[in-house]
Design a protein around this motif. Sequence first.
Motif, PDB file in Angstrom:
ATOM      1  N   THR A  50       0.852  -1.204   0.000  1.00  0.00           N
ATOM      2  CA  THR A  50       0.000   0.000   0.000  1.00  0.00           C
ATOM      3  C   THR A  50       0.882   1.247   0.000  1.00  0.00           C
ATOM      4  OG1 THR A  50      -1.533  -1.224   1.385  1.00  0.00           O
ATOM      5  CG2 THR A  50      -1.894   1.156   1.220  1.00  0.00           C
ATOM      6  N   ALA A  51       1.900   1.229   0.855  1.00  0.00           N
ATOM      7  CA  ALA A  51       2.811   2.369   0.935  1.00  0.00           C
ATOM      8  C   ALA A  51       3.455   2.620  -0.426  1.00  0.00           C
ATOM      9  CB  ALA A  51       3.873   2.108   1.990  1.00  0.00           C
ATOM     10  N   TYR A  54       0.976   4.327  -2.941  1.00  0.00           N
ATOM     11  CA  TYR A  54       0.746   5.745  -2.664  1.00  0.00           C
ATOM     12  C   TYR A  54       1.996   6.580  -2.908  1.00  0.00           C
ATOM     13  CZ  TYR A  54      -4.007   5.319  -1.105  1.00  0.00           C
ATOM     14  OH  TYR A  54      -5.350   5.124  -1.082  1.00  0.00           O
ATOM     15  N   ASN A  55       3.139   6.035  -2.525  1.00  0.00           N
ATOM     16  CA  ASN A  55       4.365   6.811  -2.692  1.00  0.00           C
ATOM     17  C   ASN A  55       4.761   6.951  -4.152  1.00  0.00           C
ATOM     18  OD1 ASN A  55       5.405   7.832  -0.115  1.00  0.00           O
ATOM     19  ND2 ASN A  55       5.090   5.715   0.478  1.00  0.00           N
ATOM     20  N   GLU A  57       2.693   7.719  -6.391  1.00  0.00           N
ATOM     21  CA  GLU A  57       2.000   8.944  -6.793  1.00  0.00           C
ATOM     22  C   GLU A  57       2.747  10.186  -6.305  1.00  0.00           C
ATOM     23  OE1 GLU A  57      -0.342   9.194  -9.044  1.00  0.00           O
ATOM     24  OE2 GLU A  57      -0.003   7.046  -9.197  1.00  0.00           O
ATOM     25  N   VAL A  58       3.341  10.094  -5.099  1.00  0.00           N
ATOM     26  CA  VAL A  58       4.130  11.216  -4.585  1.00  0.00           C
ATOM     27  C   VAL A  58       5.312  11.479  -5.530  1.00  0.00           C
ATOM     28  CG1 VAL A  58       5.590  12.038  -2.681  1.00  0.00           C
ATOM     29  CG2 VAL A  58       3.487  10.796  -2.186  1.00  0.00           C
ATOM     30  N   GLN A  61       4.087  12.995  -8.788  1.00  0.00           N
ATOM     31  CA  GLN A  61       3.703  14.385  -8.573  1.00  0.00           C
ATOM     32  C   GLN A  61       4.927  15.290  -8.529  1.00  0.00           C
ATOM     33  OE1 GLN A  61       0.271  14.602  -8.258  1.00  0.00           O
ATOM     34  NE2 GLN A  61       0.727  16.584  -8.940  1.00  0.00           N
ATOM     35  N   LYS A  62       5.965  14.807  -7.859  1.00  0.00           N
ATOM     36  CA  LYS A  62       7.190  15.611  -7.746  1.00  0.00           C
ATOM     37  C   LYS A  62       7.875  15.707  -9.118  1.00  0.00           C
ATOM     38  CE  LYS A  62       9.726  18.266  -5.749  1.00  0.00           C
ATOM     39  NZ  LYS A  62       9.302  19.500  -5.086  1.00  0.00           N
ATOM     40  N   ILE A  79      13.865  11.644  -1.841  1.00  0.00           N
ATOM     41  CA  ILE A  79      12.821  12.406  -1.172  1.00  0.00           C
ATOM     42  C   ILE A  79      12.758  11.881   0.260  1.00  0.00           C
ATOM     43  CG2 ILE A  79      10.352  12.994  -1.149  1.00  0.00           C
ATOM     44  CD1 ILE A  79      10.251  12.399  -4.120  1.00  0.00           C
ATOM     45  N   ILE A  81      10.735  12.185   3.909  1.00  0.00           N
ATOM     46  CA  ILE A  81       9.526  12.699   4.543  1.00  0.00           C
ATOM     47  C   ILE A  81       9.660  12.472   6.043  1.00  0.00           C
ATOM     48  CG2 ILE A  81       7.009  12.480   4.670  1.00  0.00           C
ATOM     49  CD1 ILE A  81       7.944  11.011   1.681  1.00  0.00           C
ATOM     50  N   HIS A  88      10.353   8.529   6.419  1.00  0.00           N
ATOM     51  CA  HIS A  88      10.119   7.758   5.200  1.00  0.00           C
ATOM     52  C   HIS A  88      11.074   8.287   4.137  1.00  0.00           C
ATOM     53  CE1 HIS A  88       5.857   6.205   6.251  1.00  0.00           C
ATOM     54  NE2 HIS A  88       6.577   6.357   7.329  1.00  0.00           N
TER      55      HIS A  88
END
Lengths: 126, 141
Positions: A50-51, A54-55, A57-58, A61-62, A79, A81, A88
């Motif tokens: 799952t992580a 979602y990541n 997409e991060v 996006q970047k 990156i 976080i 992360h």
Amino acid sequence: MAYSASNAAGKAVQNILADLPQLLAVAIVDTQSGMTLASHSNSPAFDPDTAAAYNTEVVKQKQKAMAALKLQGEQIDDILISLTNQLHLINLLEGGKKFIYLAVNARDTNLAIARDVLRQQAELLK
Amino acid sequence: MAIPLLLTRPFSLLKAPAVNDARGQAAAASLARVRAEIPELLAAAVVDLASGRPLASFGRTGLQPERAAACNAEVIRQQQRALCALGLPGERIEDILVSLREQVHLLRVSADGSRFLYVAVSTDDTNLALARAVLRQESLV
């Protein structure tokens, strides 16, 4: 255990686990599909797949942000976080085609160590 | 006689507060403090997280802090969705750091979560730990 030590991604997960046995979760992810090539979690509540999804997409996006800024000759290396109690890290490989995702407890592992371990494995995965 | 630095730096552009109210002025004051601490920064902005609109911004020629603001707001929102999906209780985003080849981009969410501070620096001029410390200080104000 969601990795096989017979491929490069699995070996990288194994090496990261050996360096940071107290990590929360680690995954090697294909950016295009968001799926994990190899992953491991030490916490039943933390699903690395799952992580990863979602990541991804991060990361995308970047990458869009970078494209919009038209920064020439620049490329995302990593990156980080920082959360309240966790760190992360996302380390991009092969110009962003894959990435290593690592979640650690901020009390156990500092940022410099976590970055260093990921950089070493990134070299091996190239 | 060589004139150090002055001539090698592109001219900088300080934008007036984008929003001319108390929030805009607080944002502009915040940027001024960050610039005093890190004079060599490339771009900086205080951005409303919900809309992605900068409350105040600053950028050297060629950089577009407004555009970066909107894109980075989306990066933070995406990361918040990731945290929701993972169901991590008691965790909130403190900061996000993006290392590029020659630049570092730092995003720090304000204590109330409504705004974030965005700073881009060259890795030649500023180290990461320093930039983080300045932003942490600023987010507490």
